[in-house]
Write a protein that holds these residues in place. Structure first.
Motif, PDB file in Angstrom:
ATOM      1  N   GLU A  29      46.651 -37.157  43.630  1.00  0.00           N
ATOM      2  CA  GLU A  29      46.487 -35.736  43.920  1.00  0.00           C
ATOM      3  C   GLU A  29      46.720 -35.469  45.404  1.00  0.00           C
ATOM      4  O   GLU A  29      46.288 -36.246  46.257  1.00  0.00           O
ATOM      5  N   TRP A  30      47.409 -34.358  45.685  1.00  0.00           N
ATOM      6  CA  TRP A  30      47.649 -33.972  47.076  1.00  0.00           C
ATOM      7  C   TRP A  30      46.446 -33.188  47.597  1.00  0.00           C
ATOM      8  O   TRP A  30      46.053 -32.185  47.014  1.00  0.00           O
ATOM      9  N   GLN A  31      45.864 -33.657  48.705  1.00  0.00           N
ATOM     10  CA  GLN A  31      44.702 -33.003  49.302  1.00  0.00           C
ATOM     11  C   GLN A  31      45.045 -32.555  50.716  1.00  0.00           C
ATOM     12  O   GLN A  31      45.687 -33.286  51.470  1.00  0.00           O
TER      13      GLN A  31
ATOM     14  N   HIS B 229      53.644 -31.516  40.960  1.00  0.00           N
ATOM     15  CA  HIS B 229      52.492 -30.944  41.652  1.00  0.00           C
ATOM     16  C   HIS B 229      52.850 -29.556  42.172  1.00  0.00           C
ATOM     17  O   HIS B 229      54.010 -29.269  42.480  1.00  0.00           O
TER      18      HIS B 229
ATOM     19  N   LEU C 242      48.445 -37.734  49.874  1.00  0.00           N
ATOM     20  CA  LEU C 242      48.374 -38.098  48.460  1.00  0.00           C
ATOM     21  C   LEU C 242      47.276 -39.139  48.261  1.00  0.00           C
ATOM     22  O   LEU C 242      47.373 -40.271  48.714  1.00  0.00           O
TER      23      LEU C 242
END
Length: 366
Positions: free
Chosen positions: A86-88, A47, A82
């Protein structure tokens, strides 16, 4: 003894590990945070977090909640969660007007502190009503940029190293989320922002690194004046002026031993007596093998090349005989008997303290 991991040629000012040490988050001296996954053949980039617009100055990864917090020269901080692979990012209200310089989660991971060039520390906690992280400011008596921070194990006290040649211990007690704290060797009164203790560096050097011991009863500090200092609650500062280049970070290994590293490209071990009344240099942890770099033939062509490039006949023998080829920028705990360092040479190195102790004759962890 040491595992070397290279991530290119760019400096790595900050890095952080996940709980099981299979992932590594680092910034290659720009506005991105790269997250790598450890594999059999090396590290795979998984990522890239690109929300910041200026250089990343701090990263910390909370092991229990698996949240990453980052801060940067763009005066922002973000908390990353996470979700579905996906990292938000989550919004953090820092309320600072200059660059953020360092960030660290508290031991209970319910808040984090951000040092900045605004001469203040932002202690941030989550406000579920608005779904964002709000901050409370510690301002007085800070008079310069905050370079380093560390949390006391009780989740309340916070130490800050600053450019005004001083280190401060504050209370970061937030009644909305914290239970009432008990007394410590640093004091009993713990209202938010209360100054518990203040230390001045004897040689007027910026305080680049600060670290509480595991018990929280001892504090180590390193400064740009090439000095290492230790203190305990209510006592005077104990200082050792060293012949080495300035240090940039430090970390306690035990209650009586800590490691310091910086521009010498070499982690160094220091020991403290039981009364915390003296500091002693023990040894360098990265020791070159005997005869390294010697006996190299100098050809006429190489001689003229070196004279043209460097104005000398040297053939590279002056290159550091250490694993880090440039300044060590950060020292981080990896496990109970290991620590990691990142440097300006693009390397992240994991050091095994037990194997080092068995291989270095003068090394003794107390």
């Amino acid at each position: 003894m040491a595992e070397l991991h290279n991530f290119g040629v760019k400096p790595i000012p900050c890095h952080a590990w996940n709980q099981d040490r299979t992932q590594l988050a680092l910034s290659p001296n720009n506005n991105d945070v790269n997250i790598y996954q450890k594999q059999a053949t090396g590290w795979k980039l998984m990522h890239t977090l690109s929300e910041h617009t200026l250089q990343i100055t701090g990263i910390d990864w909370a092991p229990k909640t698996n949240r990453i917090v980052t801060c940067g020269a763009d005066r922002n901080a973000y908390v990353w969660q996470l979700n579905d692979g996906e990292w938000q990012q989550e919004l953090v209200i820092l309320r600072i007007n200059r660059a953020a310089t360092c960030v660290k989660w508290s031991p209970d991971e319910d808040k984090f502190a951000v040092g900045s060039s605004s001469r203040m520390i932002s202690v941030c906690y989550f406000e579920s009503e608005n779904n964002w992280w709000v901050s409370k400011h510690i301002k007085k008596p800070l008079r310069s940029t905050v370079l380093s921070i560390d949390w006391h194990p009780n989740n309340i006290l916070l130490v800050a190293g600053c450019c005004d040649y001083k280190a401060y211990i504050f209370s970061a007690y937030i009644k909305e989320i914290n239970n009432k704290p008990g007394p410590t060797v640093w004091g009993k009164k713990m209202t938010f922002g209360y100054l518990m203790q203040e230390f001045s560096m004897p040689c007027y050097g910026w305080v680049h690194g600060v670290s509480f011991s595991k018990s929280g009863d001892r504090l180590a500090m390193v400064s740009h004046g090439s000095e290492v200092c230790v203190a305990t609650g209510g006592s005077e500062l104990v200082t050792l002026r060293t012949p080495h280049l300035p240090f940039l970070d430090c970390l306690w290994l035990t209650e009586n031993s800590f490691v310091a590293a910086g521009h010498d490209c070499n982690p160094m071990l220091y020991t403290v007596d039981d009364a915390c009344s003296s500091v002693t240099f023990c040894c360098k942890l990265d020791q070159a093998s005997k005869g390294a770099g010697s006996g190299r033939a100098v050809s006429a062509m190489n001689m003229f090349k070196m004279m043209d490039k460097k104005g000398s006949v040297a053939t590279g023998d002056n290159e550091p005989q250490t694993k880090h080829k440039n300044a060590i920028l950060q020292v981080l705990k990896y496990s109970d008997d290991k620590f990691s360092t990142s440097g300006s040479d693009g390397n992240v190195i994991v050091w095994n303290v037990k194997s080092l102790e068995s291989s270095i004759e003068e090394m003794k962890i107390v």
